[in-house]
Design a protein around this motif. Structure first.
Motif, short mmCIF file in Angstrom:
data_model
loop_
_atom_site.label_atom_id
_atom_site.label_comp_id
_atom_site.label_asym_id
_atom_site.label_seq_id
_atom_site.Cartn_x
_atom_site.Cartn_y
_atom_site.Cartn_z
N PHE A 82 0.36 -1.29 -0.12
CA PHE A 82 -0.22 0.30 0.42
C PHE A 82 0.85 1.01 -0.06
N LEU A 83 2.49 1.22 -0.37
CA LEU A 83 3.30 2.16 0.19
C LEU A 83 3.64 3.22 -0.87
N PRO A 84 4.06 3.40 -1.88
CA PRO A 84 4.28 4.28 -3.06
C PRO A 84 6.18 3.45 -2.86
N VAL A 85 6.41 2.83 -3.79
CA VAL A 85 8.02 2.36 -3.27
C VAL A 85 8.66 3.48 -4.57
N GLN A 86 9.95 4.43 -3.62
CA GLN A 86 10.73 5.32 -4.31
C GLN A 86 11.38 5.00 -4.58
N SER A 87 12.31 4.17 -4.01
CA SER A 87 13.36 3.37 -4.73
C SER A 87 13.90 2.05 -4.48
N VAL A 88 14.57 0.80 -4.54
CA VAL A 88 14.86 -0.09 -4.59
C VAL A 88 15.88 -0.33 -4.94
N ASP A 89 16.55 -1.12 -3.96
CA ASP A 89 18.55 -1.59 -4.14
C ASP A 89 18.94 -3.11 -4.04
N PRO A 90 18.49 -3.74 -5.03
CA PRO A 90 18.42 -5.08 -4.23
C PRO A 90 19.90 -5.35 -3.88
N PHE A 91 21.28 -4.61 -4.01
CA PHE A 91 22.79 -5.08 -4.27
C PHE A 91 22.72 -4.66 -2.81
#
Length: 162
Positions: A82-91
């Motif tokens: 339900f929260l908008p994703v701003q940034s992701v870094d899988p590393f």
């Protein structure tokens, strides 16, 4: 007096000739041996320093594996969908969301999730919650962590068909 001027001119001339002899360069255009050695050492250092460029770095294949638990990663995105994703870094295992309101709730939250270990363990998960009104209670943060861990276990069981 007459000899004094001549003496001065002679001394100044001798000094000028002496200085000119000291600064005389090699007019043949060849580099003296000791200078050539210094230049080759500098060139070798520069060659070694420039063996890699930014393009080598960008084209290089990653030699390390991702150290993030995939079940925790997926569960975090599921529970906090339900929260908008701003940034992701899988590393690095960091997920940053924007403000959003949970279904049936009236308060908006934002979250930062850090998955720091490949193990499916509570120590691998770190959740930081914030609301527009200020700090979020520790019990709320713990409830979100528990929900993520429970969902990760469900995903693992479904994947392994245990």
């Amino acid at each position: 007096m007459k000899y004094g001027k001549t003496l001065r001119v002679t001394v100044i001339g001798a000094i000028c000739l002496g200085l000119a002899a000291c600064g005389g360069g090699n007019r043949s255009g060849e580099v003296p041996a000791n200078t050539a050695r210094t230049i080759s050492q500098k060139e070798e250092i520069q060659r070694n320093a420039t063996k890699s460029s930014i393009f080598d770095f960008l084209n290089a294949k990653p030699d390390q594996t991702v150290q993030v638990n995939r079940y925790l990663w997926t569960a975090s995105l599921d529970v906090l969908s339900f929260l908008p994703v701003q940034s992701v870094d899988p590393f690095t295992g960091v997920i940053v969301t924007g403000y959003g309101t949970p279904p049936g709730g009236g308060r908006s939250y934002r979250a930062t999730i850090h998955i720091k270990d490949p193990a499916l363990d509570a120590r691998s998960l770190n959740v930081a919650l914030q609301s527009k009104g200020g700090a979020v209670s520790a019990s709320t943060t713990r409830a979100v962590e528990d929900a993520i861990l429970s969902r990760a276990r469900q995903l693992r069981i479904a994947d392994k068909k245990l």
